[in-house]
Design an enzyme around this catalytic site. Structure first.
Site, PDB file in Angstrom:
ATOM      1  CD  GLU A 186     131.986 151.081 109.302  1.00  0.00           C
ATOM      2  OE1 GLU A 186     131.520 150.957 110.433  1.00  0.00           O
ATOM      3  OE2 GLU A 186     132.972 151.831 109.050  1.00  0.00           O
ATOM      4  CE  LYS A 197     139.029 146.676 104.566  1.00  0.00           C
ATOM      5  NZ  LYS A 197     140.271 145.946 104.747  1.00  0.00           N
ATOM      6  N   GLY A 253     134.846 147.537 112.554  1.00  0.00           N
ATOM      7  CA  GLY A 253     135.371 148.738 113.205  1.00  0.00           C
ATOM      8  C   GLY A 253     136.828 148.626 113.616  1.00  0.00           C
ATOM      9  CE  LYS A 255     145.411 141.995 121.684  1.00  0.00           C
ATOM     10  NZ  LYS A 255     144.795 143.309 121.843  1.00  0.00           N
ATOM     11  CB  VAL A 297     146.126 148.787 127.439  1.00  0.00           C
ATOM     12  CG1 VAL A 297     145.877 147.437 126.798  1.00  0.00           C
ATOM     13  CG2 VAL A 297     145.648 148.796 128.880  1.00  0.00           C
ATOM     14  CB  SER A 317     150.083 154.373 122.206  1.00  0.00           C
ATOM     15  OG  SER A 317     151.216 154.266 123.030  1.00  0.00           O
ATOM     16  NE  ARG A 334     140.863 154.346 119.906  1.00  0.00           N
ATOM     17  CZ  ARG A 334     141.211 153.981 118.673  1.00  0.00           C
ATOM     18  NH1 ARG A 334     142.487 153.874 118.340  1.00  0.00           N
ATOM     19  NH2 ARG A 334     140.293 153.732 117.770  1.00  0.00           N
ATOM     20  CG  ASP A 387     135.847 152.840 121.937  1.00  0.00           C
ATOM     21  OD1 ASP A 387     135.546 151.979 122.789  1.00  0.00           O
ATOM     22  OD2 ASP A 387     136.888 152.786 121.252  1.00  0.00           O
ATOM     23  CG  HIS A 421     147.364 118.633 139.987  1.00  0.00           C
ATOM     24  ND1 HIS A 421     148.097 119.773 140.277  1.00  0.00           N
ATOM     25  CD2 HIS A 421     148.265 117.615 139.859  1.00  0.00           C
ATOM     26  CE1 HIS A 421     149.381 119.443 140.336  1.00  0.00           C
ATOM     27  NE2 HIS A 421     149.501 118.143 140.082  1.00  0.00           N
TER      28      HIS A 421
HETATM   29  P1  FAD Z   1     134.726 151.177 116.672  1.00  0.00           P
HETATM   30  O1  FAD Z   1     135.259 149.812 116.753  1.00  0.00           O
HETATM   31  O2  FAD Z   1     135.687 152.311 116.610  1.00  0.00           O
HETATM   32  O3  FAD Z   1     133.746 151.206 115.422  1.00  0.00           O
HETATM   33  C1  FAD Z   1     133.133 152.371 114.995  1.00  0.00           C
HETATM   34  C2  FAD Z   1     132.775 152.223 113.544  1.00  0.00           C
HETATM   35  O4  FAD Z   1     131.992 153.332 113.147  1.00  0.00           O
HETATM   36  C3  FAD Z   1     133.990 152.224 112.625  1.00  0.00           C
HETATM   37  O5  FAD Z   1     133.910 151.126 111.753  1.00  0.00           O
HETATM   38  C4  FAD Z   1     133.897 153.543 111.861  1.00  0.00           C
HETATM   39  O6  FAD Z   1     134.381 153.454 110.535  1.00  0.00           O
HETATM   40  C5  FAD Z   1     132.394 153.767 111.867  1.00  0.00           C
HETATM   41  N1  FAD Z   1     131.996 155.171 111.755  1.00  0.00           N
HETATM   42  C6  FAD Z   1     132.446 156.238 112.457  1.00  0.00           C
HETATM   43  N2  FAD Z   1     131.777 157.352 112.106  1.00  0.00           N
HETATM   44  C7  FAD Z   1     130.884 156.991 111.161  1.00  0.00           C
HETATM   45  C8  FAD Z   1     129.903 157.685 110.417  1.00  0.00           C
HETATM   46  N3  FAD Z   1     129.680 158.982 110.601  1.00  0.00           N
HETATM   47  N4  FAD Z   1     129.178 156.990 109.513  1.00  0.00           N
HETATM   48  C9  FAD Z   1     129.380 155.660 109.315  1.00  0.00           C
HETATM   49  N5  FAD Z   1     130.286 154.956 109.991  1.00  0.00           N
HETATM   50  C10 FAD Z   1     131.026 155.600 110.923  1.00  0.00           C
HETATM   51  N6  FAD Z   1     139.444 146.207 123.060  1.00  0.00           N
HETATM   52  C11 FAD Z   1     139.320 145.000 123.650  1.00  0.00           C
HETATM   53  O7  FAD Z   1     138.288 144.718 124.248  1.00  0.00           O
HETATM   54  N7  FAD Z   1     140.322 144.069 123.569  1.00  0.00           N
HETATM   55  C12 FAD Z   1     141.491 144.319 122.931  1.00  0.00           C
HETATM   56  O8  FAD Z   1     142.374 143.459 122.883  1.00  0.00           O
HETATM   57  C13 FAD Z   1     141.652 145.586 122.309  1.00  0.00           C
HETATM   58  N8  FAD Z   1     142.791 145.871 121.653  1.00  0.00           N
HETATM   59  C14 FAD Z   1     142.907 147.087 121.029  1.00  0.00           C
HETATM   60  C15 FAD Z   1     144.089 147.374 120.366  1.00  0.00           C
HETATM   61  C16 FAD Z   1     144.237 148.590 119.722  1.00  0.00           C
HETATM   62  C17 FAD Z   1     145.511 148.896 118.980  1.00  0.00           C
HETATM   63  C18 FAD Z   1     143.158 149.529 119.732  1.00  0.00           C
HETATM   64  C19 FAD Z   1     143.286 150.840 119.017  1.00  0.00           C
HETATM   65  C20 FAD Z   1     141.990 149.257 120.405  1.00  0.00           C
HETATM   66  C21 FAD Z   1     141.854 148.029 121.066  1.00  0.00           C
HETATM   67  N9  FAD Z   1     140.692 147.718 121.771  1.00  0.00           N
HETATM   68  C22 FAD Z   1     140.581 146.508 122.394  1.00  0.00           C
HETATM   69  C23 FAD Z   1     139.574 148.680 121.883  1.00  0.00           C
HETATM   70  C24 FAD Z   1     138.454 148.309 120.923  1.00  0.00           C
HETATM   71  O9  FAD Z   1     138.960 148.186 119.618  1.00  0.00           O
HETATM   72  C25 FAD Z   1     137.370 149.370 120.972  1.00  0.00           C
HETATM   73  O10 FAD Z   1     136.979 149.574 122.314  1.00  0.00           O
HETATM   74  C26 FAD Z   1     136.158 148.945 120.173  1.00  0.00           C
HETATM   75  O11 FAD Z   1     136.500 148.723 118.826  1.00  0.00           O
HETATM   76  C27 FAD Z   1     135.057 150.010 120.252  1.00  0.00           C
HETATM   77  O12 FAD Z   1     133.966 149.583 119.520  1.00  0.00           O
HETATM   78  P2  FAD Z   1     132.928 150.621 118.893  1.00  0.00           P
HETATM   79  O13 FAD Z   1     131.939 149.789 118.150  1.00  0.00           O
HETATM   80  O14 FAD Z   1     132.460 151.533 119.930  1.00  0.00           O
HETATM   81  O15 FAD Z   1     133.767 151.514 117.884  1.00  0.00           O
END
Ligand code: FAD
Length: 489
Positions: free
Chosen positions: A56, A59, A62, A73, A204, A287, A290, A330, A462
């Site tokens: 990572e 932090k 993610g 939230k 959203v 916004s 992504r 994502d 109810h």
């Molecule tokens: P991420 O959470 O993006 O995590 C990826 C991690 O990889 C990060 O920590 C990054 O630092 C690390 N990384 C990247 N490249 C490297 C590398 N080369 N080497 C080492 N580490 C690396 N989703 C919901 O379901 N409910 C919600 O209410 C919601 N609210 C949101 C609100 C906002 C403002 C945003 C921006 C997003 C929200 N989302 C919500 C979406 C959700 O946050 C993402 O879909 C989710 O975090 C994706 O998870 P992930 O593990 O794929 O990636």
């Protein structure tokens, strides 16, 4: 195969200390990225007995824990308290002098985030996962190189799970180095409540930020390129949300975007809109979606297939086209939500440790944490029309529900999308109090192939909010108790 296969097919055990390689320093699985996709994948692989590392660069947790789900939230919860206190008269309670304390609100948000980050770090450790700080990259030998302040090291591994997530997409119209131009990440670090805000994009995330700042006193103009807000939601939900926002004084301009920035000040930004109007505000939040984090990972070099948008192409086992390389969350596109990332992570972990599992996207609840909230799952009326699927639609309004009235939250409705032939529930859209919780009754019903009749004849407590789902199911058969029948002419 249904998603529960993750659990039912996971009982194969990989001997700790890399049984696959016989090499004690070699990992069985290295996960790149410790977001809600990566850290559950690492824990699940370790639960299966594999030797696992997660790399990572920032932090753990993610986007979700640090710049997404949880901080937004937390802020929304504070905003809701402000709104409730200001509207306390409605409940016969007098509260005077209600003032949001932004510093305290932000401290609370940070404390929640820090606690969760600590919790995830502890869970990784407790499961024997090595957490390695640095930026990960796939090498030509198909290992993982990690670059950090201490230099570069290579982690030898059998399997790699890419879980690098996404960052806010930027628009070339704006100079993001200006203090007045913000991404969602910047908006979560503001040191005061802005007096006025232009939000570019009414999806959203834009809608949730409008819901955070409007009750705190920010004047908001939302711009949307399409002819409706919340473009991926059911059109009835989008229409009602627009009318709710407008009643609250949020100025929503559809089919409008910023054509040019006229002035970047230290404390204001002036823009020209595609409509020809000019607007000035203290801050502008972009916004619009992504940007997926698939570059700089060495993927092209090892031959991992990416599509035109940089999405990593995977099959339903979360495998890329390169043997032993998986991708989740994502960065594989599709549904960009934390719980989908987790579900995909568990599938990849099962497959990377010798199990056999496939992802099933049929039932994925999606929620919008506005006031009122929105929850949707499965087929909606727009998708049914687009795909030429015949459906029955039945609704029940929270305005007719005792519990909702008692709570002072009687806006919105439950909408059920039903197969007219089998009576099975195909989808549901809920706009109203606790919609993000209520939607799970519909999710389970769809998963189990329940019919409207099943829901209608399940006795609901109810007074409770889920009664609205039962009433909507009764309405599908023309027999809702709390809806007056239409007069026959
Ligand atoms: P991420 O959470 O993006 O995590 C990826 C991690 O990889 C990060 O920590 C990054 O630092 C690390 N990384 C990247 N490249 C490297 C590398 N080369 N080497 C080492 N580490 C690396 N989703 C919901 O379901 N409910 C919600 O209410 C919601 N609210 C949101 C609100 C906002 C403002 C945003 C921006 C997003 C929200 N989302 C919500 C979406 C959700 O946050 C993402 O879909 C989710 O975090 C994706 O998870 P992930 O593990 O794929 O990636």
């Amino acid at each position: 195969m249904a998603f529960f296969s993750v659990f039912s097919t996971c009982n194969r055990t990989v001997r700790k200390g890399s049984a696959m390689s016989g090499n004690e320093s070699k990992y069985d699985v290295v996960v790149i990225g410790a977001g809600p996709g990566g850290y559950p994948a690492a824990i699940r692989a370790a639960q299966m007995g594999a030797k696992v590392a997660v790399v990572e660069k920032e932090k753990v947790g993610g986007t979700c824990l640090n710049q997404g789900c949880i901080p937004t939230k937390s802020l929304l919860a504070s905003t809701e308290v402000v709104t409730l206190a200001r509207e306390s008269d409605k409940f016969g309670v007098k509260i005077e002098g209600v003032e949001p304390d932004w510093t305290a609100i932000m401290e609370r948000k940070q404390k929640i985030t820090d606690t969760l980050v600590k919790g995830v770090t502890h869970l990784l450790k407790a499961n024997g996962v090595d957490l390695i700080s640095g930026t990960g990259r796939v090498t030509l030998e198909r290992n993982v190189a990690v670059k950090s302040a201490d230099g570069e090291r290579v982690l030898e591994t059998d399997k790699i799970i890419i879980a690098t997530g996404s960052d806010p997409a930027e628009l070339p119209t704006f100079d993001f180095s200006q203090p007045t131009v913000m991404t969602s990440t910047d908006a979560l670090e503001l040191d005061h409540i802005p007096e006025s805000l232009i939000i570019v994009g009414s999806g959203v995330i834009g809608s949730e930020f409008a819901g955070i700042f409007k009750p705190l006193g920010t004047e908001i103009v939302m711009l949307e390129l399409m002819d409706r807000m919340l473009p991926t939601e059911d059109s009835r939900v989008a229409k009602q949300m627009r009318s709710t926002f407008r009643k609250e004084g949020i100025d929503i301009r559809l089919e409008t975007t910023v054509s040019e920035v006229l002035e970047y000040g230290d404390d204001h930004i002036k823009v020209e809109l595609s409509s020809g109007d000019t607007l000035e505000a203290e801050k502008l939040l972009v916004s619009i979606g992504r940007r997926l984090n698939s570059s700089g990972l060495g993927l092209e070099e090892v031959g991992v297939e990416l599509d035109r948008r940089g999405t990593i192409v995977v099959n339903d086992r979360m495998e890329t086209n390169v043997d032993g390389v998986y991708a989740i969350g994502d960065v594989v596109g599709g549904i960009l939500l934390a719980h989908t990332a987790t579900a995909e992570g568990l599938v990849a972990a099962a497959n990377a440790t010798g199990g056999s599992s496939v992802i099933d996207y049929k039932v994925v609840p999606a929620c919008i944490f506005t006031s009122p909230e929105v929850g949707s799952v499965g087929l909606n009326t727009d998708k049914a029309a687009e795909q030429g699927i015949e459906i029955n639609v039945s609704r029940f309004s929270f305005g007719a529900l005792g519990k909702a009235m008692a709570m002072g939250e009687d806006r919105g409705f439950v909408q059920l999308v039903i197969d007219p032939e089998t009576d099975k529930l195909l989808g549901a859209q809920i706009m109203g109090p606790h919609a993000s919780d209520l939607i799970h009754e519909a999710a389970v019903a769809i998963k189990l192939g329940a019919t409207a009749e099943d829901i209608a004849t399940t006795i609901h407590a109810h007074p409770s909010l889920p009664e609205a789902i039962m009433e909507a199911a009764e309405a599908a058969h023309g027999r809702a108790i709390h809806v007056a029948p239409r007069k026959k002419r």
